[in-house]
Design an enzyme around this catalytic site. Structure first.
Site, PDB file in Angstrom:
ATOM      1  N   ASN A 101     -35.141  15.180  19.063  1.00 55.95           N
ATOM      2  CA  ASN A 101     -36.161  14.132  18.969  1.00 55.95           C
ATOM      3  C   ASN A 101     -35.813  13.179  17.839  1.00 55.95           C
ATOM      4  O   ASN A 101     -34.796  13.328  17.180  1.00 55.95           O
ATOM      5  CB  ASN A 101     -37.551  14.759  18.788  1.00 55.95           C
ATOM      6  CG  ASN A 101     -37.607  15.601  17.537  1.00 55.95           C
ATOM      7  OD1 ASN A 101     -37.445  15.110  16.429  1.00 55.95           O
ATOM      8  ND2 ASN A 101     -37.795  16.911  17.716  1.00 55.95           N
ATOM      9  N   GLY A 103     -45.561  22.672   7.609  1.00 59.88           N
ATOM     10  CA  GLY A 103     -44.682  22.486   8.778  1.00 59.88           C
ATOM     11  C   GLY A 103     -44.601  21.018   9.159  1.00 59.88           C
ATOM     12  O   GLY A 103     -45.381  20.538   9.975  1.00 59.88           O
ATOM     13  N   ASP A 129     -40.404  22.063  21.435  1.00 59.69           N
ATOM     14  CA  ASP A 129     -41.322  22.997  22.105  1.00 59.69           C
ATOM     15  C   ASP A 129     -40.590  23.793  23.180  1.00 59.69           C
ATOM     16  O   ASP A 129     -41.030  24.870  23.568  1.00 59.69           O
ATOM     17  CB  ASP A 129     -42.479  22.229  22.741  1.00 59.69           C
ATOM     18  CG  ASP A 129     -43.417  21.655  21.689  1.00 59.69           C
ATOM     19  OD1 ASP A 129     -43.631  22.342  20.675  1.00 59.69           O
ATOM     20  OD2 ASP A 129     -43.913  20.524  21.862  1.00 59.69           O
ATOM     21  N   LYS A 159     -18.311  22.668  28.650  1.00 62.27           N
ATOM     22  CA  LYS A 159     -19.002  21.401  28.930  1.00 62.27           C
ATOM     23  C   LYS A 159     -19.442  21.356  30.402  1.00 62.27           C
ATOM     24  O   LYS A 159     -18.633  21.608  31.304  1.00 62.27           O
ATOM     25  CB  LYS A 159     -18.046  20.246  28.629  1.00 62.27           C
ATOM     26  CG  LYS A 159     -18.695  18.896  28.769  1.00 62.27           C
ATOM     27  CD  LYS A 159     -17.700  17.789  28.467  1.00 62.27           C
ATOM     28  CE  LYS A 159     -18.295  16.460  28.904  1.00 62.27           C
ATOM     29  NZ  LYS A 159     -17.288  15.460  29.134  1.00 62.27           N
ATOM     30  N   ASP A 206     -43.623  29.350  18.425  1.00 64.39           N
ATOM     31  CA  ASP A 206     -44.356  28.412  17.571  1.00 64.39           C
ATOM     32  C   ASP A 206     -44.309  28.906  16.117  1.00 64.39           C
ATOM     33  O   ASP A 206     -44.981  29.879  15.758  1.00 64.39           O
ATOM     34  CB  ASP A 206     -45.808  28.288  18.050  1.00 64.39           C
ATOM     35  CG  ASP A 206     -46.494  27.104  17.400  1.00 64.39           C
ATOM     36  OD1 ASP A 206     -46.437  26.997  16.158  1.00 64.39           O
ATOM     37  OD2 ASP A 206     -47.066  26.272  18.136  1.00 64.39           O
ATOM     38  N   ILE A 207     -43.507  28.236  15.315  1.00 64.17           N
ATOM     39  CA  ILE A 207     -43.298  28.683  13.926  1.00 64.17           C
ATOM     40  C   ILE A 207     -44.605  28.640  13.134  1.00 64.17           C
ATOM     41  O   ILE A 207     -44.971  29.583  12.436  1.00 64.17           O
ATOM     42  CB  ILE A 207     -42.238  27.791  13.219  1.00 64.17           C
ATOM     43  CG1 ILE A 207     -40.940  27.771  14.034  1.00 64.17           C
ATOM     44  CG2 ILE A 207     -41.991  28.259  11.796  1.00 64.17           C
ATOM     45  CD1 ILE A 207     -39.928  26.728  13.582  1.00 64.17           C
ATOM     46  N   PHE A 253     -48.582  19.819  10.973  1.00 64.71           N
ATOM     47  CA  PHE A 253     -48.657  18.407  11.321  1.00 64.71           C
ATOM     48  C   PHE A 253     -49.051  18.314  12.791  1.00 64.71           C
ATOM     49  O   PHE A 253     -48.967  19.290  13.532  1.00 64.71           O
ATOM     50  CB  PHE A 253     -47.302  17.724  11.107  1.00 64.71           C
ATOM     51  CG  PHE A 253     -47.155  17.123   9.728  1.00 64.71           C
ATOM     52  CD1 PHE A 253     -47.035  17.932   8.618  1.00 64.71           C
ATOM     53  CD2 PHE A 253     -47.156  15.744   9.554  1.00 64.71           C
ATOM     54  CE1 PHE A 253     -46.912  17.381   7.356  1.00 64.71           C
ATOM     55  CE2 PHE A 253     -47.031  15.183   8.293  1.00 64.71           C
ATOM     56  CZ  PHE A 253     -46.911  16.007   7.192  1.00 64.71           C
ATOM     57  N   LYS A 274     -55.372  21.798  17.246  1.00 71.04           N
ATOM     58  CA  LYS A 274     -54.271  22.540  16.599  1.00 71.04           C
ATOM     59  C   LYS A 274     -54.769  23.294  15.370  1.00 71.04           C
ATOM     60  O   LYS A 274     -54.316  24.403  15.069  1.00 71.04           O
ATOM     61  CB  LYS A 274     -53.137  21.579  16.212  1.00 71.04           C
ATOM     62  CG  LYS A 274     -52.283  21.219  17.419  1.00 71.04           C
ATOM     63  CD  LYS A 274     -51.236  20.153  17.153  1.00 71.04           C
ATOM     64  CE  LYS A 274     -50.556  19.822  18.486  1.00 71.04           C
ATOM     65  NZ  LYS A 274     -49.807  18.599  18.531  1.00 71.04           N
ATOM     66  N   LYS A 277     -54.050  27.098  16.084  1.00 73.80           N
ATOM     67  CA  LYS A 277     -52.953  27.688  15.319  1.00 73.80           C
ATOM     68  C   LYS A 277     -53.474  28.390  14.063  1.00 73.80           C
ATOM     69  O   LYS A 277     -52.690  28.896  13.266  1.00 73.80           O
ATOM     70  CB  LYS A 277     -51.928  26.606  14.963  1.00 73.80           C
ATOM     71  CG  LYS A 277     -51.347  25.912  16.212  1.00 73.80           C
ATOM     72  CD  LYS A 277     -50.044  25.195  15.931  1.00 73.80           C
ATOM     73  CE  LYS A 277     -49.545  24.472  17.174  1.00 73.80           C
ATOM     74  NZ  LYS A 277     -48.125  24.124  17.122  1.00 73.80           N
TER      75      LYS A 277
HETATM   76  O1  PMT Z   1     -39.120  13.142  10.139  1.00 75.58           O
HETATM   77  P1  PMT Z   1     -39.709  11.752  10.124  1.00 75.58           P
HETATM   78  O2  PMT Z   1     -38.836  10.753  10.856  1.00 75.58           O
HETATM   79  O3  PMT Z   1     -40.087  11.310   8.750  1.00 75.58           O
HETATM   80  O4  PMT Z   1     -41.063  11.789  10.982  1.00 75.58           O
HETATM   81  C1  PMT Z   1     -42.136  12.525  10.520  1.00 75.58           C
HETATM   82  C2  PMT Z   1     -42.809  13.310  11.659  1.00 75.58           C
HETATM   83  C3  PMT Z   1     -43.447  12.348  12.637  1.00 75.58           C
HETATM   84  C4  PMT Z   1     -41.780  14.188  12.368  1.00 75.58           C
HETATM   85  C5  PMT Z   1     -43.881  14.231  10.953  1.00 75.58           C
HETATM   86  O5  PMT Z   1     -44.807  13.422  10.281  1.00 75.58           O
HETATM   87  C6  PMT Z   1     -44.598  15.089  11.962  1.00 75.58           C
HETATM   88  O6  PMT Z   1     -45.562  14.709  12.617  1.00 75.58           O
HETATM   89  N1  PMT Z   1     -44.092  16.354  12.129  1.00 75.58           N
HETATM   90  C7  PMT Z   1     -44.575  17.282  13.163  1.00 75.58           C
HETATM   91  C8  PMT Z   1     -43.996  16.900  14.481  1.00 75.58           C
HETATM   92  C9  PMT Z   1     -44.410  17.836  15.585  1.00 75.58           C
HETATM   93  O7  PMT Z   1     -43.606  18.580  16.072  1.00 75.58           O
HETATM   94  O8  PMT Z   1     -45.690  17.808  15.884  1.00 75.58           O
HETATM   95  P2  PMT Z   1     -46.384  18.691  17.042  1.00 75.58           P
HETATM   96  O9  PMT Z   1     -47.738  18.079  17.206  1.00 75.58           O
HETATM   97  O10 PMT Z   1     -45.504  18.771  18.245  1.00 75.58           O
HETATM   98  O11 PMT Z   1     -46.475  20.125  16.409  1.00 75.58           O
HETATM   99  C10 PMT Z   1     -47.620  20.570  15.673  1.00 75.58           C
HETATM  100  C11 PMT Z   1     -47.208  21.471  14.540  1.00 75.58           C
HETATM  101  O12 PMT Z   1     -46.623  22.666  15.069  1.00 75.58           O
HETATM  102  C12 PMT Z   1     -46.187  20.892  13.584  1.00 75.58           C
HETATM  103  O13 PMT Z   1     -46.525  21.280  12.273  1.00 75.58           O
HETATM  104  C13 PMT Z   1     -44.871  21.530  13.993  1.00 75.58           C
HETATM  105  O14 PMT Z   1     -43.983  21.669  12.894  1.00 75.58           O
HETATM  106  C14 PMT Z   1     -45.351  22.889  14.501  1.00 75.58           C
HETATM  107  N2  PMT Z   1     -44.501  23.504  15.527  1.00 75.58           N
HETATM  108  C15 PMT Z   1     -44.351  22.948  16.750  1.00 75.58           C
HETATM  109  C16 PMT Z   1     -43.591  23.595  17.704  1.00 75.58           C
HETATM  110  C17 PMT Z   1     -42.967  24.811  17.384  1.00 75.58           C
HETATM  111  N3  PMT Z   1     -42.203  25.449  18.247  1.00 75.58           N
HETATM  112  N4  PMT Z   1     -43.129  25.317  16.146  1.00 75.58           N
HETATM  113  C18 PMT Z   1     -43.879  24.704  15.225  1.00 75.58           C
HETATM  114  O15 PMT Z   1     -44.001  25.188  14.096  1.00 75.58           O
END
Ligand code: PMT
Length: 399
Positions: A206, A269, A275, A285, A302-303, A320, A334, A338
């Site tokens: 991403n 996080g 995901d 390849k 999901d960490i 986040f 969330k 979570k």
């Molecule tokens: O890195 P930059 O370019 O500065 O951009 C910042 C950002 C937009 C990446 C940052 O501000 C941000 O939003 N980070 C979280 C991105 C994200 O994956 O969001 P989510 O809504 O999909 O996930 C929710 C939360 O679950 C997040 O804290 C994520 O770290 C966590 N997660 C998600 C999936 C997973 N398998 N494990 C997780 O821990």
């Protein structure tokens, strides 16, 4: 905050905003004294600041009423912290070159406490090389700048140069005064994207640059915390005084975080963790086919949720939420689903903020409230978020 704050007001239209700053600082139990330059007096009267601060306003270098006629030395000794708001290009230049030809510039030379500058000027003056050189010089001398902000200016132009709003200056000063609040606190932060390989040369990823997570790590370190950064692949330099563990995939990030979580007091996080990852990894390849191809994906762990559900989990867990729509609804979902203490939600896929931008804005949610942190550079935003985390963590530990 309980500090003795010396507010110096220079000549600029933003001088009126500093009256509100006095009120806000006093609300934080600060004792405030005000110094005004002769130009500032042309914009706002000394009486306004006298009434709001409850103290006489100093305007002259040599004050016969001070018993030793050394008001500047007495004021410099008195202050725990000096904030110049608004600070003109002129006073910044004077500070930078050590001039001492009026009360404020002399007081600055005599000061040994932390000095903060909230500049306000026309955008062209702000962008002028000599102004930027002066700022650089003062920064290397340990002076902290708050703002300026971008926007429309009193002169009719648009750009950087607006003084930061009084409440945000107050918040920034508050955050600095709490800097040592994270002393001996261990913080684990995830940052950047993950890469989920399909074959030896391709991956799914991403747009995360890591800027937000790295800014958080730097801010936490500044607050005195011991910071461990678990970073996906980014091209940012590793911040100093921070232990950085580089990972590539969501599975590697999961392992790196979970194996350290129990030794940390706070987990943030900020990483954009995939995901889904490809269900199978080709060792060679993948060759182009004649027709379309389908990739089977499997869910990653999901960490964030796993950290929050550990038996020995960090005392404060922050996630986040990156959303393109229904930000509030998804963020609140969330927070509950979570089982975390706070969610910092940001809009992504927009022109400004979110992924790979230098700026961002956050809507922060915790179980009993929420707060907007407005669009600003990620470093400043990170400090505001860390400050909020400290505040809410302290509240949590006392309830
Ligand atoms: O890195 P930059 O370019 O500065 O951009 C910042 C950002 C937009 C990446 C940052 O501000 C941000 O939003 N980070 C979280 C991105 C994200 O994956 O969001 P989510 O809504 O999909 O996930 C929710 C939360 O679950 C997040 O804290 C994520 O770290 C966590 N997660 C998600 C999936 C997973 N398998 N494990 C997780 O821990």
């Amino acid at each position: 905050m309980n500090k003795r704050i010396l507010l110096a007001v220079c000549g600029g239209i933003a001088a009126y905003k500093s009256a509100e700053l006095v009120r806000l600082l006093r609300k934080q139990n600060c004792e405030v004294r005000v110094v005004m330059t002769s130009s500032a007096l042309k914009f706002v009267s000394a009486l306004t600041f006298q009434a709001l601060s409850g103290n006489p306003v100093a305007t002259q270098l040599l004050n016969a009423e001070e018993e030793n006629a050394m008001g500047h030395i007495n004021l410099a000794r008195w202050a725990d912290l000096i904030i110049i708001a608004p600070a003109t290009a002129n006073i910044i230049a004077k500070f930078s070159h050590g001039l001492a030809d009026d009360l404020l510039s002399t007081l600055y030379l005599a000061a040994t406490c932390p000095v903060y500058i909230a500049p306000a000027m026309n955008q062209a003056m702000w962008n002028k090389t000599v102004t930027q050189e002066n700022i650089q010089r003062l920064t290397t001398h340990g002076i902290k700048f708050i703002g300026p902000e971008q926007g429309s200016q009193a002169c009719g132009e648009t750009g950087f140069g607006r003084m930061t709003e009084a409440k945000d200056i107050c918040l920034a000063l508050l955050a600095r005064s709490q800097q040592q609040n994270l002393h001996n606190i261990n913080i684990l932060i995830s940052a950047g994207p993950t890469r989920e390989p399909l074959d030896p040369v391709r991956y799914i990823s991403n747009r995360s640059s890591g800027k937000m997570g790295y800014a958080l790590a730097e801010a936490a370190e500044k607050y005195g915390a011991n910071v461990t950064l678990i970073s996906g692949p980014v091209i940012l330099p590793i911040p100093s005084n921070i232990q950085c563990v580089n990972v590539e995939t969501a599975a590697q990030m999961h392992h790196a975080v979970i194996s350290r979580a129990a030794n940390n007091d706070i987990y943030i996080g900020a990483a954009a963790v995939a995901d889904y990852s490809p269900a199978s990894l080709s060792t060679s390849k993948i060759k182009k086919q004649d027709d379309d191809s389908v990739i089977k994906l499997q869910k990653t762990k999901d960490i964030l949720a796993d950290v929050a559900s550990l038996t020995k989990r960090p005392g404060f867990v922050v996630g986040f939420a990156a959303e393109t729509n229904d930000l509030e609804r998804y963020a609140k979902d969330k927070l509950v689903r979570k089982n975390v203490d706070m969610i910092a939600a940001n809009w992504v896929g927009k022109q400004q903020g979110g992924f790979d931008s230098d700026e961002n804005a956050l809507q922060v949610y915790w179980p009993s409230g929420n707060k907007s942190l407005k669009m600003t550079n990620k470093k400043q935003l990170a400090e505001q978020l860390i400050s909020l985390i400290v505040e809410k963590m302290n509240e949590k530990s006392t309830t």
